[in-house]
Every structure is written in C-alpha cells, then in structure tokens.
Design an enzyme around this catalytic site. Structure first.
Site, PDB file in Angstrom:
ATOM      1  N   ASP A 351       0.835  -1.194   0.000  1.00 11.25           N
ATOM      2  CA  ASP A 351       0.000   0.000   0.000  1.00 11.25           C
ATOM      3  C   ASP A 351       0.872   1.247   0.000  1.00 11.25           C
ATOM      4  O   ASP A 351       1.503   1.578   0.991  1.00 11.25           O
ATOM      5  CB  ASP A 351      -0.944  -0.019   1.197  1.00 11.25           C
ATOM      6  CG  ASP A 351      -1.944  -1.153   1.063  1.00 11.25           C
ATOM      7  OD1 ASP A 351      -2.837  -1.031   0.219  1.00 11.25           O
ATOM      8  OD2 ASP A 351      -1.802  -2.150   1.778  1.00 11.25           O
ATOM      9  N   THR A 352       0.871   1.905  -1.146  1.00 13.49           N
ATOM     10  CA  THR A 352       1.841   2.952  -1.442  1.00 13.49           C
ATOM     11  C   THR A 352       1.215   3.942  -2.408  1.00 13.49           C
ATOM     12  O   THR A 352       0.316   3.588  -3.160  1.00 13.49           O
ATOM     13  CB  THR A 352       3.090   2.318  -2.100  1.00 13.49           C
ATOM     14  OG1 THR A 352       3.668   1.367  -1.213  1.00 13.49           O
ATOM     15  CG2 THR A 352       4.137   3.357  -2.466  1.00 13.49           C
ATOM     16  N   VAL A 353       1.730   5.183  -2.432  1.00 15.38           N
ATOM     17  CA  VAL A 353       1.412   6.103  -3.523  1.00 15.38           C
ATOM     18  C   VAL A 353       2.705   6.488  -4.219  1.00 15.38           C
ATOM     19  O   VAL A 353       3.714   6.776  -3.569  1.00 15.38           O
ATOM     20  CB  VAL A 353       0.658   7.361  -3.054  1.00 15.38           C
ATOM     21  CG1 VAL A 353      -0.714   6.989  -2.508  1.00 15.38           C
ATOM     22  CG2 VAL A 353       1.444   8.170  -2.031  1.00 15.38           C
ATOM     23  N   SER A 370       4.674   5.994   1.516  1.00 16.92           N
ATOM     24  CA  SER A 370       3.874   4.805   1.810  1.00 16.92           C
ATOM     25  C   SER A 370       3.712   4.575   3.295  1.00 16.92           C
ATOM     26  O   SER A 370       4.591   4.875   4.102  1.00 16.92           O
ATOM     27  CB  SER A 370       4.565   3.581   1.190  1.00 16.92           C
ATOM     28  OG  SER A 370       3.943   2.378   1.583  1.00 16.92           O
TER      29      SER A 370
END
Length: 531
Positions: A351-353, A370
């Site tokens: 789960d990261t941007v 993240s």
C-alpha cells in the site's frame, strides 16, 4: 533519443498525455493540486510535493503524514536521490522482540520514525520555488471541507480496514483512534472530512516540519507511544535526518536505470535488467519474453531477500551484486525450464502512492511515499489524525541476516522511485506502486518502453506478470491463453490472478524532443494531466 509508438495494442480507457508541464498520480484531486502548483509559478518539485501532501488526505489507506518517502529527481543539471525513510527507535534491541518469530505488523512495535514530512521539507528547501505553506493549501482544504472518496480508494479502504476490524475485541483497545477516524469505511462517492488532520497539516506547514519532529506533534506522538508501551521517543523523532544520495546506475541496452541505494529494493530491478541485457529481446507478450523476464526476476528476488538491508549493514556492496561478469553468468544459466528453487520470504506489503512530475524547464521528479501495509500500524495519534506507518515489519528477526532489527537501523523497504537517463539526459520518471510488485514493475516498464518502444500509457495498459516470494507466477488477464500454457509447460507454477491490485499501479512521464508524454495506470483511479 529513443522514439516510442502511439499504437494502442491493448484495451485502454486512457490516452497518453502530451504536454510541457505534467503531473501523474494515483488520485485525480492530487494530480490537480500538482497542476495548480505549476500554474502558480512552481516547478516540478513544488508540483510533486503539493500532490504528495494532498494524497495523505485523499488516499489515506495507502499513505499519510506518518509515512516514509524516497525521491529521485533531475534538477536540470544532474540526478539526485533522497532517502527519507525512518530508522528504528533506539529501544529496538533484538531482546525487545525475543520469543517472536517475525516482527509485529500492528501496534507501536511496528512503527519506525516516519520520514515523509522530512522529505517534503528537504525537497522544498533545496529546490522549491513556492512558499512551503502554499504546498499544503489543497490538502488542508480537502481535510477541512471534505472530499469525495473515489471508488477504488473506497474498496482498498474497506479491505485494509477490515484486518483491524477482525481483531478480537480485547485487542482492539490499542486501535480505538483508528476505528474513530477510519471505520466504518466510506462508500464510493461519500464525503469524508478530517478536521484533526487539517490542523496537523497547518502546523507542519507553519513550522516547516519542526512541529512534527521537535514540537507539539512530536510530543503527542511520543506521549502516545509511551502510554501504550512503545519505544518511539522524542529523541528518536528529533534525531531523524534525511540522506541525499547518489542513485545507483545500471546500464541496459543504451540507457541507464537509476535506483536509490538500499535499504530499498530497487537494486533487484537493476539485477534483473542486468541479466536480461545479455539475452536477445523476444517479441512482447510472447512466452519466450515472459519466461526470460520471470527467470531473471526470480534471481533478483532471491538476491534481494538474501542481501538487501540498511546499506551500512549489508555484507555485499551494491557494486558486487551488480558485477557485470556475474550477471552475464546468471543470464547464461537461464534455460528453457523454470527455476525450481524458492527464495526465503521476507515481509512484503502493498500500500503505497507513487507520483511523477515534470516541468517545461527540464526538471523531472520521481517520488514515492507509503504506509507499508494498508493504513500502516493501525495507530492513530490522538488529537492529530496522524496514522503511523508499520515499516518496522520489514525487519527480520534472524540474527544472521543483514536486515535483522537493531536500534537506529533502517528496515528493508519495498517502495522505490525509478528513473531512466539516456546519453546523459533525463528520459523517464516512473514507478509502479505495490509492495513486492514494485521492482518487478520497474523491469516490465523499462522493457516495454525501451525494448518495445511502447509509449507510457501503452506500457501501463499492457498485462503484467507477478513473481510471488515462493516463485509462483500470477498472470493478469490479457495474456494469450497459449502463453500461459507454454509457461506452465516450461515448469512455471501459473495462476490467473483475478485481482488487479496485485499488479500495482504505474505512473510514468517520458521526456521527448518535443515535451513530455505521461501515462497513468487504469488499475488505480489516478490521472495524468498537463498544460
């Protein structure tokens, strides 16, 4: 300079964006915040930071104020790297975790010092044009008046929130603030307000991050940790520092792939491409092409799991793992059959941007931040809205492993910004968010753009493969059935993966003689935009 095609061989709902100034992120509101910064006279760094700060509000299940961050940027003259990942608390001795087989994934004993805020400050001070508080305006506005949750964010919000909701009731007390802030998960299109987070962002903006590491917010974080028996202290927060680093460069068929030195896993992408450059290029999406990529990636994954850690603790230097003669020998070892040996597993999250930005003056930014897994540790600091990452889960508890937990040590990180140069000039700012998918995504994007001349949107639209830590292979729908059958005949353990989430989300900006071409992954709800 490499020329790419605008042919669209894969189904796509998106067109590549061509413009002088561009921003690509996983959330349209964040993209527009970056574009607004550019229109206000900012540069690509300002745009990237405005987008990143906005993402902490509008995509909270993947990142937040309590995240870590890395960056590679072309400043107009040279390539520069920034490692803003946090270190373990001073109290994290191996004895603290004695009796456990793995690191905790929830609670304060999974929280290292968050580094994202320090990345925003360092980048703004060194390269930004706009006043630091200006970068927070969109984020604070969305936190105060609310934003409508996108459909894919709503789905991830629900899925990642459920892991805490499933905890026994007697174990949920530690996460009461999380439940208050984030559950029940909102439906798509619902309006969400985060007033406590708005105040936190305003404090960070006003104090240029001092409140987070040495002021009011730091005190609240340390008090909350102490009250719950956590080790993270005011001294841990106050002693945090970013490191400006020289990205590692790996040649690949006339271009250079640049990655941040470990503790990140970018070196694995360079190992895989270093192997692949010694084999002939097969047609894209063919069984031979995918087989070679899978086998090279398996070797790279094994190397990552065996060796990558805080660079000060590694037993083999990155240069040794990228030794040309060794990579050529590994390439010769790849036969027609799949490798049967699984690597030892390390924790991997997803789960990261990731975002990219480029401006007409030539600056290009590749930036990633993240929480690690879902909302991170499940800890929300009372009165602040700050959700803390769980990057400490990336440590090993094997005392013989270079990634074994230790005080003030950085854990193995999955998040990696990518960058490609050609003939000494910037060419591609890119990344593929998604934990264990990230180094694999880097390999696939570089191959598609520079071997097969696909434009960024086409490269993103193409079906992907995913090598799991146990060497099983997930294929995305879009590959021909005949390719899957041949890969299985060669010994790969294949399964069609129904969930596109496992294949990550790419954002890419390619520089050309005429401007920029950007693509944004349909697997996210993001957007590339420009002017």
């Amino acid at each position: 300079m490499t020329v790419v095609s605008f042919a669209a061989p894969y189904p796509s709902a998106r067109s590549p964006i061509c413009a002088d100034n561009v921003v690509a992120t996983s959330q349209p509101l964040a993209t527009q915040a970056g574009i607004d910064a550019l229109r206000a006279g900012g540069n690509a760094v300002d745009a990237a930071l405005a987008a990143a700060i906005t993402l902490t509000v509008v995509e909270p299940c993947s990142n937040g104020v309590g995240s870590d961050a890395f960056c590679i940027l072309w400043d107009g003259n040279e390539l520069v790297g920034l490692n803003a990942s946090g270190r373990a608390p001073a109290g994290w001795t191996p004895e603290r975790f004695r009796g456990r087989r793995t690191m905790p994934r929830l609670g304060w004993d999974s929280v290292t010092t968050p580094g994202a805020v320090s990345a925003w400050v360092a980048l703004s001070e060194r390269y930004g044009r706009l006043p630091f508080p200006r970068l927070f305006e969109a984020a604070i506005r969305y936190a105060e008046v609310g934003f409508q949750v996108g459909p894919k964010t709503a789905r991830q919000w629900r899925l990642t929130g459920e892991r805490l909701a499933r905890l026994p009731s007697d174990a949920q007390a530690e996460f009461a603030e999380f439940f208050r802030h984030f559950l029940p998960a909102p439906e798509p299109g619902a309006r969400v307000r985060r007033p406590e987070l708005a105040r936190t962002l305003a404090l960070i903006a006003e104090t240029r991050g001092e409140a987070f590491y040495r002021g009011e917010l730091a005190e609240r974080i340390a008090e909350a940790a102490a009250a719950a028996g956590g080790a993270l202290s005011l001294d841990d927060l106050g002693s945090h520092r970013v490191d400006w680093v020289r990205p590692i460069a790996q040649p690949y068929r006339g271009v250079l792939l640049h990655e941040i030195p470990p503790n990140g896993q970018g070196l694995a992408a360079q190992i895989a491409l270093g192997i692949l450059q010694h084999r002939e290029v097969a047609p894209p999406d063919s069984a031979e092409s995918v087989h070679l990529e899978l086998e090279a990636m398996k070797l790279a994954v094994r190397a990552a799991f065996d060796h990558l850690a805080d660079i000060d603790a590694m037993r083999l230097a990155p240069e040794e793992l990228l030794d040309g003669a060794m990579l050529e020998a590994l390439a010769r070892r790849i036969g027609r059959r799949a490798s049967p040996i699984p690597p030892p597993p390390l924790p991997v999250g997803g789960d990261t941007v990731y975002l990219a930005a480029a401006d007409a003056a030539g600056m290009m930014v590749s930036f990633i931040q993240s929480n690690y897994q879902g909302f991170g540790s499940g800890i929300v600091v009372p009165g602040t809205g700050i959700a803390m990452q769980n990057r400490g889960a990336g440590f090993s508890l094997d005392p013989g492993h270079p990634n074994c937990v230790a005080p003030r040590k950085r854990p193995y990180h999955t998040i990696i910004p990518g960058f490609v140069t050609e003939d000494g000039a910037p060419r591609l700012a890119f990344g593929v968010m998604g934990g264990h998918m990230q180094h694999q995504g880097h390999v696939q994007m570089v191959r598609r753009i520079f071997d097969h001349r696909q434009n960024p949107q086409t490269a993103s639209d193409a079906p992907r493969w995913h090598v799991y830590p146990d060497y099983r292979v997930g294929l995305e729908h879009g590959f021909p059935e005949a390719v899957a059958r041949e890969l299985a005949d060669r010994g790969h353990i294949i399964r069609w993966e129904p969930d596109e989430y496992i294949f990550g989300g790419a954002q890419l900006i390619l520089r050309t003689d005429h401007g920029h071409i950007a693509g944004s992954d349909h697997r996210k709800e993001g957007q590339a935009a420009g002017f």
